[in-house]
Design a protein around this motif. Structure first.
Motif, PDB file in Angstrom:
ATOM      1  N   GLY A 203       0.796  -1.224   0.000  1.00  0.00           N
ATOM      2  CA  GLY A 203       0.000   0.000   0.000  1.00  0.00           C
ATOM      3  C   GLY A 203       0.828   1.273   0.000  1.00  0.00           C
ATOM      4  N   ILE A 204       2.160   1.144   0.105  1.00  0.00           N
ATOM      5  CA  ILE A 204       3.018   2.333   0.130  1.00  0.00           C
ATOM      6  C   ILE A 204       3.568   2.567  -1.275  1.00  0.00           C
ATOM      7  CG2 ILE A 204       5.078   3.375   1.125  1.00  0.00           C
ATOM      8  CD1 ILE A 204       4.711   1.490   3.523  1.00  0.00           C
ATOM      9  N   GLU A 205       3.251   3.720  -1.851  1.00  0.00           N
ATOM     10  CA  GLU A 205       3.701   3.982  -3.214  1.00  0.00           C
ATOM     11  C   GLU A 205       5.215   4.152  -3.281  1.00  0.00           C
ATOM     12  OE1 GLU A 205       1.282   6.788  -5.625  1.00  0.00           O
ATOM     13  OE2 GLU A 205       0.197   6.913  -3.743  1.00  0.00           O
ATOM     14  N   GLY A 206       5.771   3.707  -4.391  1.00  0.00           N
ATOM     15  CA  GLY A 206       7.218   3.790  -4.589  1.00  0.00           C
ATOM     16  C   GLY A 206       7.740   5.216  -4.665  1.00  0.00           C
ATOM     17  N   THR A 207       6.830   6.180  -4.898  1.00  0.00           N
ATOM     18  CA  THR A 207       7.304   7.554  -5.069  1.00  0.00           C
ATOM     19  C   THR A 207       7.874   8.144  -3.778  1.00  0.00           C
ATOM     20  OG1 THR A 207       5.016   8.228  -4.826  1.00  0.00           O
ATOM     21  CG2 THR A 207       5.903   8.231  -7.045  1.00  0.00           C
ATOM     22  N   TYR A 208       7.482   7.596  -2.608  1.00  0.00           N
ATOM     23  CA  TYR A 208       8.048   8.133  -1.367  1.00  0.00           C
ATOM     24  C   TYR A 208       9.562   7.923  -1.325  1.00  0.00           C
ATOM     25  CZ  TYR A 208       3.301   8.478   0.433  1.00  0.00           C
ATOM     26  OH  TYR A 208       1.989   8.796   0.613  1.00  0.00           O
ATOM     27  N   GLU A 209       9.986   6.704  -1.681  1.00  0.00           N
ATOM     28  CA  GLU A 209      11.423   6.438  -1.669  1.00  0.00           C
ATOM     29  C   GLU A 209      12.117   7.227  -2.775  1.00  0.00           C
ATOM     30  OE1 GLU A 209       9.266   2.905  -1.469  1.00  0.00           O
ATOM     31  OE2 GLU A 209      11.164   1.817  -1.491  1.00  0.00           O
ATOM     32  N   GLN A 210      11.445   7.322  -3.942  1.00  0.00           N
ATOM     33  CA  GLN A 210      12.041   8.103  -5.022  1.00  0.00           C
ATOM     34  C   GLN A 210      12.218   9.553  -4.592  1.00  0.00           C
ATOM     35  OE1 GLN A 210       9.481   7.474  -8.357  1.00  0.00           O
ATOM     36  NE2 GLN A 210      10.270   5.420  -8.726  1.00  0.00           N
ATOM     37  N   ALA A 211      11.193  10.090  -3.912  1.00  0.00           N
ATOM     38  CA  ALA A 211      11.283  11.473  -3.445  1.00  0.00           C
ATOM     39  C   ALA A 211      12.460  11.625  -2.483  1.00  0.00           C
ATOM     40  CB  ALA A 211       9.983  11.888  -2.771  1.00  0.00           C
ATOM     41  N   ALA A 212      12.639  10.643  -1.606  1.00  0.00           N
ATOM     42  CA  ALA A 212      13.754  10.711  -0.651  1.00  0.00           C
ATOM     43  C   ALA A 212      15.092  10.654  -1.388  1.00  0.00           C
ATOM     44  CB  ALA A 212      13.643   9.566   0.353  1.00  0.00           C
ATOM     45  N   ARG A 213      15.215   9.727  -2.349  1.00  0.00           N
ATOM     46  CA  ARG A 213      16.457   9.625  -3.117  1.00  0.00           C
ATOM     47  C   ARG A 213      16.713  10.918  -3.885  1.00  0.00           C
ATOM     48  NH1 ARG A 213      18.748   5.065  -4.498  1.00  0.00           N
ATOM     49  NH2 ARG A 213      20.547   6.408  -4.414  1.00  0.00           N
ATOM     50  N   ASP A 214      15.620  11.477  -4.429  1.00  0.00           N
ATOM     51  CA  ASP A 214      15.707  12.719  -5.188  1.00  0.00           C
ATOM     52  C   ASP A 214      16.222  13.853  -4.297  1.00  0.00           C
ATOM     53  OD1 ASP A 214      15.040  14.138  -7.697  1.00  0.00           O
ATOM     54  OD2 ASP A 214      13.654  15.239  -6.416  1.00  0.00           O
ATOM     55  N   LEU A 215      15.861  13.782  -2.999  1.00  0.00           N
ATOM     56  CA  LEU A 215      16.272  14.815  -2.041  1.00  0.00           C
ATOM     57  C   LEU A 215      17.556  14.393  -1.322  1.00  0.00           C
ATOM     58  CD1 LEU A 215      12.682  15.586  -0.803  1.00  0.00           C
ATOM     59  CD2 LEU A 215      14.170  17.224  -1.943  1.00  0.00           C
ATOM     60  N   TYR A 216      18.434  13.723  -2.053  1.00  0.00           N
ATOM     61  CA  TYR A 216      19.812  13.458  -1.631  1.00  0.00           C
ATOM     62  C   TYR A 216      19.974  12.408  -0.543  1.00  0.00           C
ATOM     63  CZ  TYR A 216      19.790  17.821  -4.137  1.00  0.00           C
ATOM     64  OH  TYR A 216      19.554  18.766  -5.079  1.00  0.00           O
ATOM     65  N   ALA A 217      18.932  11.588  -0.283  1.00  0.00           N
ATOM     66  CA  ALA A 217      19.074  10.504   0.687  1.00  0.00           C
ATOM     67  C   ALA A 217      19.734   9.308  -0.004  1.00  0.00           C
ATOM     68  CB  ALA A 217      17.711  10.099   1.234  1.00  0.00           C
ATOM     69  N   THR A 218      20.630   8.638   0.717  1.00  0.00           N
ATOM     70  CA  THR A 218      21.189   7.391   0.189  1.00  0.00           C
ATOM     71  C   THR A 218      20.111   6.318   0.282  1.00  0.00           C
ATOM     72  OG1 THR A 218      21.957   6.699   2.347  1.00  0.00           O
ATOM     73  CG2 THR A 218      23.491   8.006   1.029  1.00  0.00           C
ATOM     74  N   ARG A 219      20.378   5.159  -0.333  1.00  0.00           N
ATOM     75  CA  ARG A 219      19.437   4.049  -0.243  1.00  0.00           C
ATOM     76  C   ARG A 219      19.097   3.732   1.213  1.00  0.00           C
ATOM     77  NH1 ARG A 219      18.594   0.997  -4.980  1.00  0.00           N
ATOM     78  NH2 ARG A 219      20.162   1.709  -6.427  1.00  0.00           N
ATOM     79  N   ALA A 220      20.135   3.662   2.047  1.00  0.00           N
ATOM     80  CA  ALA A 220      19.941   3.293   3.447  1.00  0.00           C
ATOM     81  C   ALA A 220      19.121   4.355   4.176  1.00  0.00           C
ATOM     82  CB  ALA A 220      21.288   3.108   4.137  1.00  0.00           C
ATOM     83  N   GLN A 221      19.410   5.631   3.901  1.00  0.00           N
ATOM     84  CA  GLN A 221      18.647   6.703   4.552  1.00  0.00           C
ATOM     85  C   GLN A 221      17.190   6.697   4.111  1.00  0.00           C
ATOM     86  OE1 GLN A 221      21.271   9.868   3.287  1.00  0.00           O
ATOM     87  NE2 GLN A 221      21.847  10.316   5.408  1.00  0.00           N
ATOM     88  N   ALA A 222      16.961   6.467   2.811  1.00  0.00           N
ATOM     89  CA  ALA A 222      15.583   6.427   2.307  1.00  0.00           C
ATOM     90  C   ALA A 222      14.810   5.315   3.001  1.00  0.00           C
ATOM     91  CB  ALA A 222      15.564   6.225   0.792  1.00  0.00           C
ATOM     92  N   PHE A 223      15.480   4.182   3.253  1.00  0.00           N
ATOM     93  CA  PHE A 223      14.813   3.077   3.943  1.00  0.00           C
ATOM     94  C   PHE A 223      14.544   3.422   5.402  1.00  0.00           C
ATOM     95  CE2 PHE A 223      15.127  -0.812   6.525  1.00  0.00           C
ATOM     96  CZ  PHE A 223      13.974  -1.436   6.077  1.00  0.00           C
ATOM     97  N   ARG A 224      15.586   3.899   6.082  1.00  0.00           N
ATOM     98  CA  ARG A 224      15.503   4.119   7.520  1.00  0.00           C
ATOM     99  C   ARG A 224      14.566   5.292   7.867  1.00  0.00           C
ATOM    100  NH1 ARG A 224      18.854   7.007  10.713  1.00  0.00           N
ATOM    101  NH2 ARG A 224      20.286   7.356   9.000  1.00  0.00           N
ATOM    102  N   LEU A 225      14.657   6.382   7.088  1.00  0.00           N
ATOM    103  CA  LEU A 225      13.914   7.586   7.457  1.00  0.00           C
ATOM    104  C   LEU A 225      12.523   7.647   6.854  1.00  0.00           C
ATOM    105  CD1 LEU A 225      16.823  10.147   7.012  1.00  0.00           C
ATOM    106  CD2 LEU A 225      15.935   9.209   9.151  1.00  0.00           C
TER     107      LEU A 225
END
Lengths: 266, 355
Positions: A160-182
C-alpha cells in the motif's frame, strides 16, 4: 436490495455460531474462579486456583514452562519479523526477478501444509543433522513457521506504500539506506508491528510442532498444560488457560489498534 | 531572457527500452539555463520517461544527459543536483510540513538552524508559513502541491523537474497555479522542466515546448512557433484545432510552397519541407473567413453555436471536411444549412506540412 441480515434464520444461526465459538471459553473463564475442586460444580467465587498456579505444587513446572514460552516467542517473533521484512522488501520492491513467483509460494507454503507434517518433517530434519532436541530446536522451528505469519501484514502494508516516497527521498539526496531508515521503515512500521504481534501469539500457543521437537524435560506452556491435563483436568488449568487467553486478547487488540492508527496516515 | 547564455541540460540520443518496448528512441534536446521548458505530448509519448531519466529514477539504455557539462546519466538520484515535484506530491506523511521541506537540506548535511531558516523562507515563498507544523494529510490538495514545490526548491537545485504537478487540482486552482509557477520560475531563476499532456498549460507557461509522440521529439519551439508553424500532422493536430487537407504541391522550396487547393485555386503558403506531390495542408479554423470570392468553395453541413464563436462545418467539392470558426460579433447572419459558401484563407491560415 436487502442485506444478508434480512435472510430468514439469520439471527438464530448467528447466535448459534457465537455460542459454539465462545461458550467453551466463557465456561473456562468462569470456572477458573470456582472455589470448588470440581471442574463441573460451582462452589462459589474464589481466586484460589490463580494462587495455586503461582504457588501450588505445579507452580515451578508451569513457571519454567511459561518462561520458556515467553523467551522463545520473543526471540522467534523478532527473528521471524526481521526475515519477513527483508522478504517483503525483496518481493515487493525488488522488481521482477527470476523465481519471484516460486519465492512467494515458498514463503507462504507453511500456512497450507498440515502442521503435523511440518512437525514430523522438522523432527526428522533435526535428527538427520544431529541436532539434539531441546530449547534450540524449538526456537529454530518457531522462527521458521512464524515467518509467513509475520510476512502477511508486512507485505500488505508495503504494497500500500507507493514507490514515489522512496524516489522522493532519493531525489532529495538521501542514500538508499537513509531512504529506507527515514522514510520507508516508519511508513511500514504498523505492518511490522502487527506482523511481530501475530508471530508472537502464534509462537506462544503452538503445541503440535513444539511437542515433536522439544525433547525430554523441556516444556513450553502449551505442552506443560497438555502434560498436566493427561492426569485429569484440575481447575488450575482453567486459571492458566484464562491467563493465556487474556494475553492473546491483549496482543490481538494491540495489533488491531496499531494497524488502524497506521491506516489513517498512509 | 538570454537564451545563448548557457545550456543547463543537454540530452544526447537518449534511448530507453523496457524489454521489447521502446519508450524513448534517441531523443536529443538542449535546455537553456533559466528556461521554462515543457515536454508536451499524449500519455505514453515518453515525456515522463525522459523526466525520470533526468531525475535518475530509471536507468538510461543508451545516450548521455549533460547537466551544465557534466554527464549525470549514470549517477544515483541522490548525486544529481536536480529535484522533482511528483504528480501525486509524495509528501512524507509522517513528517511535518517543515520537516518535509527541510528534508533535502538535512540529507545534504546542512545544520539544523540553517535548514530550518531556509525551509521557513521557502514556505513563505509559497505562502504556507502558518502551516509549518501541520502534517501533509491536514492540508488541502492545493496546499500539498505548494509544499511539494517548496520541498523541491529548498535545496536550490540547478534544475527543477515537474511531473504533471497540476493535474490533480481543480480547474480554478490549476489556472491560478500556472501564473504562480511561472512567477516562481522567474523569481528563482531556476531552470524548470515541466511535463504535461495539457496544451493550454504548456502554451501559457513555457519559454519553449518540445512536442513528443511515440518516444521521439516532433518539434521544439516557442508556443507561437509550434502553433503557427507546426512541422507535421501530429503537431498541427495536437496543438489547437486544425483542418488537414490533402493538396497537390506544385512547387516547394525549403520554406515556401505553391499548392493547388481542391477546386483548382493556387495559393502560396509557408512550408515545412521541400517535397512536391500529395501532402497535407494545415488550415487553422479561426483564420478562415466567408467571402464573396474566396479560394475554396464549400457546402455548409452544420453550424454550432459556441458563445463567443460560431463553428461552421462544411464539405468541399471533393468531399473533404473543413471546420471554420467565425466570431459571434459579425453583423452578417450565420450561413444556412446546405448553403454554398466561398472561403477565404487569410494570411498565415495555411501551412504545408512535412507529411
Amino acid at each position: 436490495m436487502k442485506g444478508v441480515r434480512h435472510y430468514p434464520g439469520f439471527l438464530p444461526l448467528t447466535i448459534l455460531c457465537l455460542i459454539v465459538l465462545y461458550a467453551p471459553l466463557a465456561v473456562v473463564a468462569v470456572y477458573s474462579f470456582n472455589a470448588s475442586t470440581s471442574i463441573t460444580q460451582w462452589g462459589g467465587f474464589s481466586l484460589r486456583w490463580y494462587a495455586d498456579v503461582f504457588t501450588g505444587a505445579e507452580a515451578e513446572r508451569f513457571g519454567q514452562a511459561a518462561w520458556n514460552s515467553l523467551t522463545i516467542a520473543l526471540i522467534a517473533a523478532t527473528t521471524a519479523t526481521a526475515i519477513a521484512t527483508a522478504a517483503a522488501l525483496a518481493m515487493i520492491r525488488g522488481g521482477p526477478f527470476r523465481g519471484r513467483q516460486a519465492s512467494f509460494a515458498l514463503i507462504n507454503l507453511p500456512l497450507m501444509v498440515p502442521e503435523i507434517v511440518i512437525a514430523v518433517a522438522t523432527l526428522i530434519f533435526f535428527s538427520t543433522i544431529g541436532l539434539t532436541t531441546g530449547y534450540l530446536t524449538i526456537l529454530l522451528a518457531h522462527i521458521t513457521f512464524c515467518i509467513p505469519f509475520a510476512y502477511l501484514p508486512i507485505a500488505a502494508r508495503l504494497e500500500g506504500i507507493e514507490g514515489t516516497y522512496e524516489q522522493a527521498a532519493r531525489d532529495l539526496y538521501a542514500t538508499r539506506a537513509q531512504a529506507f531508515r527515514l522514510i520507508l521503515l516508519p511508513l511500514m512500521m504498523p505492518g511490522v508491528i502487527s506482523g511481530w504481534l501475530l508471530a508472537f501469539i502464534i509462537s506462544l500457543d503452538d503445541f503440535i510442532i513444539t511437542n515433536f521437537v522439544k525433547g525430554a524435560g523441556m516444556e513450553t506452556l502449551p505442552t506443560a498444560i497438555f502434560g498436566s491435563v493427561k492426569q485429569g483436568i484440575k481447575p488450575n488449568i482453567m486459571a492458566i488457560s484464562t491467563l493465556m487467553l487474556l494475553v492473546s486478547v491483549l496482543f490481538v487488540t494491540a495489533a488491531y489498534l496499531i494497524n488502524r492508527k497506521g491506516q489513517k496516515t498512509p | 531572457m538570454n537564451r545563448q547564455m548557457s545550456t543547463a541540460v543537454d540530452i544526447r540520443d537518449a534511448v530507453k527500452t523496457y524489454g521489447q518496448v521502446t519508450a524513448l528512441q534517441g531523443v536529443s534536446l538542449n535546455i537553456a539555463d533559466n528556461e521554462f521548458f515543457t515536454l508536451l505530448g499524449p500519455s505514453g509519448c515518453g515525456k515522463t520517461t525522459l523526466l525520470r531519466l533526468i531525475a535518475g529514477f530509471e536507468e538510461i539504455t543508451a545516450g548521455q544527459i549533460l547537466l551544465f557539462g557534466q554527464d549525470i546519466a549514470r549517477l544515483e538520484p541522490n548525486h544529481r543536483p536536480v529535484n522533482t515535484v511528483f504528480q501525486n506530491y509524495a509528501l512524507f506523511p509522517h513528517m511535518s510540513v517543515l520537516d518535509n521541506v527541510a528534508f533535502g537540506l538535512k540529507m545534504k548535511g546542512v545544520d539544523l538552524p540553517s535548514r530550518q531558516k531556509r525551509a521557513g523562507q521557502v514556505l513563505e515563498m509559497v505562502h504556507l508559513s502558518q502551516f509549518a507544523d501541520r502534517l501533509p494529510a491536514q492540508l488541502s490538495g492545493g496546499q500539498q502541491q505548494r509544499v511539494a514545490l517548496a520541498r523541491a526548491l529548498a535545496p536550490e537545485p540547478k534544475v527543477l523537474l515537474l511531473d504533471e504537478p497540476l493535474s490533480a487540482l481543480d480547474l480554478k486552482l490549476r489556472q491560478a497555479m500556472r501564473v504562480e509557477l511561472k512567477q516562481l520560475q522567474e523569481d528563482t531563476g531556476i531552470t524548470f522542466i515541466f511535463v504535461t499532456h495539457d496544451q493550454e498549460e504548456a502554451l501559457t507557461m513555457s519559454d519553449r515546448i518540445a512536442v513528443m509522440s511515440n518516444g521521439t521529439v516532433q518539434q521544439i519551439g516557442t508556443a507561437r512557433d509550434i502553433y503557427e508553424a507546426p512541422v507535421n500532422r501530429f503537431v498541427a493536430d495536437f496543438i489547437g484545432e486544425t483542418n488537414l487537407l490533402q493538396v497537390d504541391v506544385e512547387a516547394n522550396s525549403e520554406d515556401i510552397a505553391i499548392v493547388i487547393l481542391p477546386g483548382g485555386h493556387r495559393i502560396t503558403c509557408p512550408s515545412a519541407s521541400s517535397k512536391t506531390g500529395k501532402h497535407h495542408l494545415s488550415i487553422r479554423p479561426e483564420r478562415v473567413t466567408i467571402a464573396d470570392t474566396g479560394n475554396l468553395s464549400a457546402t455548409v453541413d452544420r453550424v454550432v453555436y459556441l458563445g463567443t464563436d460560431l463553428q461552421v462545418i462544411a464539405h468541399l467539392d471533393d468531399s473533404q471536411t473543413v471546420t471554420i470558426r467565425l466570431q459571434n460579433a459579425a453583423r452578417t447572419a450565420p450561413p444556412a444549412l446546405g448553403q454554398r459558401i466561398s472561403l477565404q484563407l487569410e494570411e498565415g491560415a495555411a501551412r504545408l506540412l512535412a507529411d
